[in-house]
Design a protein around this motif. Structure first.
Motif, PDB file in Angstrom:
ATOM      1  N   LYS A 134      37.561  41.601  34.107  1.00 48.57           N
ATOM      2  CA  LYS A 134      37.850  40.453  34.953  1.00 48.57           C
ATOM      3  C   LYS A 134      38.797  39.503  34.232  1.00 48.57           C
ATOM      4  O   LYS A 134      38.521  39.033  33.120  1.00 48.57           O
ATOM      5  CB  LYS A 134      36.553  39.734  35.310  1.00 48.57           C
ATOM      6  N   PRO A 183      35.626  48.938  36.813  1.00 50.36           N
ATOM      7  CA  PRO A 183      34.156  48.870  36.804  1.00 50.36           C
ATOM      8  C   PRO A 183      33.606  47.465  37.007  1.00 50.36           C
ATOM      9  O   PRO A 183      32.535  47.285  37.605  1.00 50.36           O
ATOM     10  CB  PRO A 183      33.793  49.418  35.422  1.00 50.36           C
ATOM     11  N   PHE A 184      34.319  46.443  36.513  1.00 47.28           N
ATOM     12  CA  PHE A 184      33.792  45.083  36.648  1.00 47.28           C
ATOM     13  C   PHE A 184      33.636  44.667  38.115  1.00 47.28           C
ATOM     14  O   PHE A 184      32.833  43.781  38.434  1.00 47.28           O
ATOM     15  CB  PHE A 184      34.673  44.079  35.895  1.00 47.28           C
ATOM     16  N   TYR A 186      32.444  46.527  40.548  1.00 49.37           N
ATOM     17  CA  TYR A 186      31.099  46.941  40.943  1.00 49.37           C
ATOM     18  C   TYR A 186      30.036  46.117  40.224  1.00 49.37           C
ATOM     19  O   TYR A 186      28.985  45.782  40.791  1.00 49.37           O
ATOM     20  CB  TYR A 186      30.900  48.429  40.644  1.00 49.37           C
ATOM     21  N   GLU A 187      30.305  45.768  38.979  1.00 51.62           N
ATOM     22  CA  GLU A 187      29.359  44.953  38.217  1.00 51.62           C
ATOM     23  C   GLU A 187      29.188  43.571  38.848  1.00 51.62           C
ATOM     24  O   GLU A 187      28.125  42.954  38.722  1.00 51.62           O
ATOM     25  CB  GLU A 187      29.833  44.823  36.776  1.00 51.62           C
ATOM     26  N   MET A 188      30.221  43.104  39.530  1.00 53.07           N
ATOM     27  CA  MET A 188      30.131  41.820  40.229  1.00 53.07           C
ATOM     28  C   MET A 188      29.387  41.931  41.552  1.00 53.07           C
ATOM     29  O   MET A 188      29.111  40.907  42.193  1.00 53.07           O
ATOM     30  CB  MET A 188      31.536  41.276  40.487  1.00 53.07           C
TER      31      MET A 188
END
Length: 540
Positions: A134, A183-184, A186-188
């Motif tokens: 991010k 990936p971040f 989806y992590e959010m």
């Protein structure tokens, strides 16, 4: 005394005619009574016919004068002709394309001459590689590629992909192999769903394309991309590749994945148009209907990636052409693959033929086209179709050809003067030329036309008249425009036009600053007489 340079420009005149390329000409000498007049404009060239404006020179008097007219011989350029902001591309996956170890590259062991036609590189970048976290962006590898291309006078067509089903080669493979959403995201909390790969027993995951977090992340990346590259001369154009497989705005092979509503697609186009103010944006292949209309209204052009194999696909780009935007295409598959097609319609795909290839370029009025999208960088295509490809390099996009060039020298009146006093004291030299765009598309960037007197080595001695700016999109395909450059010589000064070894050179620049700073022109005329510095020497 210093010479005074004056300029006059005439507007588009598709009906005017002069000697076409390949015709001979002769020197004509005559003595007559003529009216000497001069006019000038501010250096811009518009679309109106006969566009001139007067300067302070008194044009009311008629004088007796000797005139000499030189009609220059014009022949077509012999060989392929690449030019900037148009033409053919091949895949350029990285800066490694230009190392000698890559056999299909311009320095490879196969001596791949397809590169003689290539004016820009193209390929894809992975979103997760450029945006690994991010607010974190890594342009390192992209910069290496852009710089390598620039060193070879090429630009880059940029596509940043979020997803590719091409690498789903097993059941539930590692997600980073095919899903290039960072990936971040989806992590959010961005959602993803399970999909079935059409025609296989494989399963995988895909983003929910209209998820609000996914949309936010995609816009944040677009903003960062624009801050870094909007207006960068190394970038030819940028595709808006936010949704679907390969970012093509469809999910044909992803059973269970659904494209967003048109309102979401239009909103993304609006956002891209708001952050990219200079670089040309492109709607992917499967943007159709109201979304296509919306894109054109924003100045976003269209590409199509189904050429040759699918009948009628060139016609889909006519809306972009009619909107005065450059059209872009790829074929449905690589050249050697298309040669194997069954030609059964419906139910199959059309095979590649020379006739279909030419028709694709001319029907769609293409400005940009892939020479071949296989990883051999057009090697086999060019090996099989060299003569055809060379000829079409002068058809795709714009192609400027000088079809008429005349230099009229009007000597000062000798009344009351000795012959010695009159020698070399020409009042005016007027260069009149006709340029035709023989390509299939307009020129979509500003062009600056310069005329000069040069010596036998090609060194500039003086500019004739002023630089002419031809605004982007105004020099239409198959149209001709007339230009007139006047160089006035004050009494007592020698006339360059009458000096031994002096001739006229024409040049096309991408900016007036490039000419003023002494750089070589980058746009080449399709005429014999091109020099190593890209200037065109006119021959008597």
């Amino acid at each position: 005394m210093a010479a005074v340079a004056l300029f006059a420009a005439c507007g588009d005149d598709g009906s005017s005619s002069g000697p076409e390329g390949g015709e001979s000409s002769a020197v004509e000498e005559s003595s007559s009574s003529i009216e000497v007049s001069s006019s000038s404009v501010n250096g811009d060239f518009g679309t109106g016919a006969g566009m001139t404006s007067s300067n302070s020179v008194d044009t009311s008097a008629t004088v007796k004068a000797d005139t000499t007219k030189i009609i220059y011989t014009l022949k077509p350029f012999d060989g392929p002709l690449s030019n900037p902001h148009k033409g053919f591309t091949v895949p350029t996956g990285g800066a490694w394309t230009f190392v000698p170890e890559f056999e299909y590259g311009p320095y490879g062991s196969l001596n791949n001459r397809a590169w003689d036609l290539v004016s820009y590189g193209s390929g894809y970048q992975q979103w997760n590689k450029l945006n690994p976290a991010k607010g974190v962006y890594d342009w390192t590898e992209l910069e290496k590629l852009l710089n390598a291309l620039a060193e070879h006078n090429m630009t880059y067509a940029l596509r940043v992909l979020p997803y590719t089903p091409s690498f789903i080669k097993s059941d539930f493979p590692p997600q980073e192999d095919y899903d290039w959403t960072p990936p971040f995201v989806y992590e959010m909390g961005a959602k993803k769903i399970q999909i079935d790969l059409r025609g296989t027993e494989y399963h995988a995951y895909a983003p929910v394309w209209d998820d609000s977090i996914y949309i936010w992340a995609a816009k944040e990346f677009a903003k960062a991309l624009a801050e870094k590259y909007d207006g960068d001369p190394r970038i030819e154009y940028i595709d808006v590749r936010t949704f679907g497989e390969w970012g093509e705005w469809h999910t044909s092979h992803m059973l269970g994945s659904v494209m967003p509503a048109d309102s979401v697609l239009k909103d993304m186009l609006d956002y891209y148009a708001s952050v990219f103010k200079k670089t040309q944006l492109v709607l992917p292949s499967n943007g159709f209907g109201d979304v296509y209309t919306h894109a054109l209204n924003l100045g976003i052009t269209k590409r199509d990636d189904g050429f040759i194999g699918i009948p009628g696909r060139p016609d889909t780009l006519l809306r972009a052409y009619n909107a005065n935007l450059p059209t872009i295409a790829e074929n449905i598959a690589g050249y050697r693959t298309m040669l194997t097609y069954d030609d059964l319609i419906p139910g199959g795909s059309q095979k590649w033929t020379a006739e279909r290839w030419v028709d694709a370029i001319t029907t769609a009025h293409l400005t940009y086209y892939v020479l071949d999208q296989d990883n051999d960088c057009g090697y086999y295509f060019y090996k099989d179709n060299k003569a055809l490809a060379d000829s079409m390099s002068k058809v795709i996009g714009y192609n400027f050809t000088v079809t008429r060039a005349e230099l009229l020298t009007v000597a000062a009146s000798t009344a009351g003067k000795s012959a010695d006093t009159a020698v070399g004291n020409a009042a005016t030299n007027t260069l009149s030329i006709t340029v035709k765009n023989t390509g299939v598309a307009p020129c979509f960037f500003d062009v600056y036309l310069v005329a000069e007197f040069v010596d036998s080595t090609g060194k500039s001695l003086a500019q004739i008249g002023k630089t002419v700016r031809i605004p982007r999109g105004t020099f239409k395909d198959k149209s001709s425009q007339n230009f007139s450059f006047t160089y006035k010589v004050a009494e007592g000064s020698s006339n360059l036009a009458t000096q031994s070894g002096v001739t006229v050179a024409l040049s096309l620049y991408e900016s007036e600053d490039a000419y003023k700073s002494g750089k070589n022109p980058t746009v080449r005329f399709d005429n014999d007489g091109l020099q190593g510095n890209n200037k065109l020497l006119l021959r008597k």
